[in-house]
Design a protein around this motif. Sequence first.
Motif, short mmCIF file in Angstrom:
data_model
loop_
_atom_site.label_atom_id
_atom_site.label_comp_id
_atom_site.label_asym_id
_atom_site.label_seq_id
_atom_site.Cartn_x
_atom_site.Cartn_y
_atom_site.Cartn_z
N MET B 257 0.82 -1.22 0.00
CA MET B 257 0.00 0.00 0.00
C MET B 257 0.85 1.27 0.00
O MET B 257 0.31 2.37 -0.08
N GLY B 258 2.17 1.10 0.17
CA GLY B 258 3.04 2.27 0.11
C GLY B 258 3.66 2.67 1.43
O GLY B 258 4.26 3.75 1.54
N ALA B 259 3.52 1.82 2.45
CA ALA B 259 4.16 2.16 3.73
C ALA B 259 5.67 2.26 3.56
O ALA B 259 6.25 1.64 2.67
N LEU B 260 6.29 3.07 4.42
CA LEU B 260 7.74 3.25 4.38
C LEU B 260 8.45 2.11 5.09
O LEU B 260 9.62 1.81 4.83
N GLY B 261 7.74 1.49 6.03
CA GLY B 261 8.30 0.38 6.78
C GLY B 261 7.25 -0.18 7.70
O GLY B 261 6.25 0.50 8.00
N CYS B 262 7.45 -1.41 8.14
CA CYS B 262 6.47 -2.07 9.00
C CYS B 262 7.23 -3.10 9.82
O CYS B 262 8.03 -3.87 9.28
N SER B 263 7.00 -3.11 11.13
CA SER B 263 7.71 -4.07 11.98
C SER B 263 6.92 -4.26 13.26
O SER B 263 5.84 -3.70 13.44
N LEU B 264 7.47 -5.06 14.16
CA LEU B 264 6.84 -5.22 15.46
C LEU B 264 7.03 -3.96 16.29
O LEU B 264 8.08 -3.31 16.23
N SER B 265 6.03 -3.63 17.08
CA SER B 265 6.17 -2.56 18.06
C SER B 265 6.73 -3.19 19.33
O SER B 265 6.09 -4.06 19.92
N GLY B 266 7.93 -2.78 19.73
CA GLY B 266 8.59 -3.45 20.84
C GLY B 266 8.76 -4.91 20.50
O GLY B 266 9.20 -5.26 19.40
#
Lengths: 314, 314
Positions: B257-266
């Motif tokens: 969708m165009g996110a710059l990055g995605c990861s776990l929070s903590g």
Amino acid sequence: MDNKYITAFAPASIGNLAVGFDMLGLAIEGAGDRVSVRKVSEKGVSIKEIYDLNGNPHAGLSKNSNENTASIAAQALWQAENGQDGIEMLIYKGIPLQSGMGSSAASAVAGAVAVNALLDSPLPIAELMPYVLEGEKFASGGIHADNVAPSLIGGMVFCPPSYLPKITSIDVPKNISSVLVHPDLIVNTEESRNGLTNNYSMSQWLEQQSYLAGFLLGLQHNDLALIKNNMHDVIIEPQRVGSVVCFDDIKTSAMEMGALGCSLSGSGPSIFALCENDIAPDVKAKMMDIFNSNNINSQGWVSPLNSSGAYVES
Amino acid sequence: MDNKYITAFAPASIGNLAVGFDMLGLAIEGAGDRVSVRKVSEKGVSIKEIYDLNGNPHAGLSKNSNENTASIAAQALWQAENGQDGIEMLIYKGIPLQSGMGSSAASAVAGAVAVNALLDSPLPIAELMPYVLEGEKFASGGIHADNVAPSLIGGMVFCPPSYLPKITSIDVPKNISSVLVHPDLIVNTEESRNGLTNNYSMSQWLEQQSYLAGFLLGLQHNDLALIKNNMHDVIIEPQRVGSVVCFDDIKTSAMEMGALGCSLSGSGPSIFALCENDIAPDVKAKMMDIFNSNNINSQGWVSPLNSSGAYVES
């Protein structure tokens, strides 16, 4: 055929900068290599002569164009851009070999920048990165841009392998200078690199990455305390300083005089410090004094952090 | 004795932020804990009640003041500043436990900020760091500030262990939002931390530190390509995502969708993404949809990167 030589200058540089092993470099002012090129009818790139610091034919470098970073970078560019005819090259080494000052990188950059000027449509300077990296690859056995990148575009450059050939120029404060001192000692970069351990703990890794990030934020905010508190290399420096006599004395003296940080330039033997402009000349003199008192001759330079990159002289 | 309650709010936060394990955190908007305090004649800090999200007495937390981050932080501050008499405390948990949203950190921050307001001479908010760290130390078994620091001062904060209790606020672009989605799953932070390997190669270490540095330079220059190319966690994320079902699907969808990055929070199970403001609501909806299609309820938030820190409400 226009038979005049075109000459490019490329500055020396400080690799690693204590916190950015293989990914951070800084151009310096007043030392560098020159490469002169002209078109000739014979195909390919030939090295006509390599001169040493005294203007004599260089005793330590081969004139085989497959064995010099200047001609390798030049040839890569010339081929990629479909340059017609051939190139004859003169190399003027202004930087001592294996000095930790980016000697091979400066030759690669000067070679590419000079040949670029021979093209009908010269490339923007940052687009020469793929070609100067070809030269550096020959010299160091890997793709490391922390000398070629600052030598090419000047100033301080962030150039991690994962992002090459793209590089990022770093905004730097005007009140900080670099001091670089080169002692008459020799360290081989490739051997030095191969001597590094490959075992690090998570805490070492986290500590070192926090220093790199803190250093960059310190530069961004011109926060001298933050810069100083983060200019540490807990990974590489401890493994390499043994090969440079006086390092501990020089670092201790520089820090006592108020330097923000002090470490090896590249893999040494040159040592650099960052400090506020007003004390830089004294820090340089002190570093050279310590080498001198150990019967080692040295040369020193003071540069602004935004020192210029390579350029065509004539 | 003035017997009115004073209430402080402290926001939830995203720890690690993909590139800054234990040293980078981001405040979020719309979720947080509240702590109300008042002076009482009995010495020490006592917890009168802890309320859950529905306003009922909390079933999962002890009212022993030595076992709650809010009271531990409050007590550390009260003792250090020679607060007279004692303190009675009400805790309103607005953040699920073990959610990866800095639940224990927000309680510690709200506790310290509330008690600070009871002091004759309240401290500047950043000077509460040593006390909120005391609370976090109890919760996570170590000194990690990547949740307490942003919850305290807001925005994005650089807070490596080596520089604590000092912290550095990071200038952030206004065109980027964070998306945080919390699924109804539980991950224990301390267990998650203890499950990490301690063996990393030099190349992994260099790659990861280049991502942190590149991410920070991307924020500084508002260079979306640089941010996106560096928002990677090659060290921690691969070890932890197995505990969060749907992670791969959610990350893939967010990036598409165009996110710059995605990861776990903590340490999870919450998942965050950074993206340009205009697509943030859609990215949040998509992430929640994927959890929903796996029969997992979730809650989501969209926040500016400069979301506010803790404050006194009344």
